[in-house]
Design an enzyme around this catalytic site. Structure first.
Site, PDB file in Angstrom:
ATOM      1  N   SER A  24       0.942  -1.319  -0.030  1.00 34.22           N
ATOM      2  CA  SER A  24       0.086  -0.059  -0.164  1.00 34.22           C
ATOM      3  C   SER A  24       1.000   1.115   0.257  1.00 34.22           C
ATOM      4  CB  SER A  24      -1.034   0.163   1.407  1.00 34.22           C
ATOM      5  OG  SER A  24      -1.024   1.300   1.689  1.00 34.22           O
ATOM      6  N   CYS A  25       0.398   2.428  -0.559  1.00 38.25           N
ATOM      7  CA  CYS A  25       1.108   3.610  -0.604  1.00 38.25           C
ATOM      8  C   CYS A  25       0.748   4.573   0.330  1.00 38.25           C
ATOM      9  CB  CYS A  25       0.705   4.496  -1.786  1.00 38.25           C
ATOM     10  SG  CYS A  25       1.719   3.556  -3.375  1.00 38.25           S
ATOM     11  N   VAL A  26      -0.187   4.099   1.355  1.00 41.20           N
ATOM     12  CA  VAL A  26      -0.827   4.939   2.330  1.00 41.20           C
ATOM     13  C   VAL A  26      -0.723   4.075   3.729  1.00 41.20           C
ATOM     14  CG1 VAL A  26      -2.014   6.702   1.509  1.00 41.20           C
ATOM     15  CG2 VAL A  26      -2.979   4.687   1.835  1.00 41.20           C
TER      16      VAL A  26
END
Lengths: 165, 102
Positions: free
Chosen positions: B100-102
């Site tokens: 995930s990027c967050v």
């Protein structure tokens, strides 16, 4: 990559106030903090909307003059449709909903995540003067209002980069 | 990559993440934590178990979801796993590297 070449610090500039440009800056700053890097996020011009108490919860995405805009399903989005009152608000609400589904937080929560990890938020003095904003109009956890010189001073150091989002 | 930890022969990805979810034990987590210079507390272990449960359920992981789990807030998560709240915790939880990027 050897540890010596690793990026250690990013200073990210956000000068636009529409939803997608603000989020690009927020995602990059948060990502840096999550990787253990130092991150400084600097808001200027219309980007200030993202840290202005009255506006930060109501960022919009442009439905006019945005050639990449598509209807749900992928058909091109007619520019004239974007001019109808309420359409931009609807599209923006839909964007926010889609982001929420991906666990991307609202602006305020995102800023809180960044500062919780040690990232810092700054505002540009010149743009504040232009828009007649005072420090108290800004989100409470904005670290400081800076001149461009001060921004460069704090953006230095080994393995650091300035990113214009 | 293979390593022997607390008497078990374990296989790891190139980045150092365990490849066999079911081989994980609390003792393995404690040994892995030493490599990250972290002394595992009950709080750490709660986070690791939460991540394992989420991973097993097929949910995508984010620091936000940990922050909402009621175990620890995001600031606390950074204090538990300095320099990589999601990466290091995933490594110690015996789950793959987060995507995930967050």
């Amino acid at each position: 990559m050897s540890d010596n070449n690793k990026l250690k610090k990013v200073s990210i500039i956000c000068s636009k106030g529409n939803l997608e440009d603000v989020y690009a800056a927020l995602v990059m700053a948060n990502g840096a903090v999550m990787e253990g890097m130092e991150a400084k996020l600097f808001f200027t011009f219309f980007g200030l909307d993202a840290i202005t108490k009255k506006r930060m919860k109501k960022l919009h995405t442009a439905t006019v003059g945005n050639p990449a805009m598509r209807m749900p399903g992928g058909l091109p989005f007619p520019t004239l449709l974007g001019t109808i009152p309420g359409v931009e608000a609807g599209v923006s609400a839909m964007m926010r909903k889609q982001m929420d589904d991906l666990d991307i937080p609202p602006v305020v929560e995102f800023l809180e995540m960044i500062t919780a990890g040690g990232g810092e938020i700054f505002a540009c003095k010149l743009a504040m003067d232009m828009f007649k904003l005072k420090k108290e109009d800004l989100w409470d956890d904005v670290s400081a209002v800076l001149t461009v010189g001060e921004f460069y001073e704090m953006s230095g150091g080994e393995n650091s980069q300035i990113i214009f989002a | 990559m293979e390593k022997t930890i607390s008497g078990q022969n374990l296989s790891f990805s190139e980045d150092g993440y365990m490849t066999d979810f079911s081989a994980w034990t609390e003792d393995i987590a404690k040994e892995l934590a030493k490599e990250e210079n972290i002394e595992l507390t009950d709080k750490h272990m709660e986070v690791l178990k939460f991540l394992r449960k989420k991973h097993e359920a097929g949910d995508s992981l984010s620091i936000r979801s940990v922050g909402k789990s009621g175990i620890v807030d995001i600031k606390g998560l950074y204090q538990l796993f300095p320099g990589g709240p999601l990466k290091i915790s995933s490594k110690l939880a015996g789950i793959p590297k987060p995507t995930s990027c967050v």
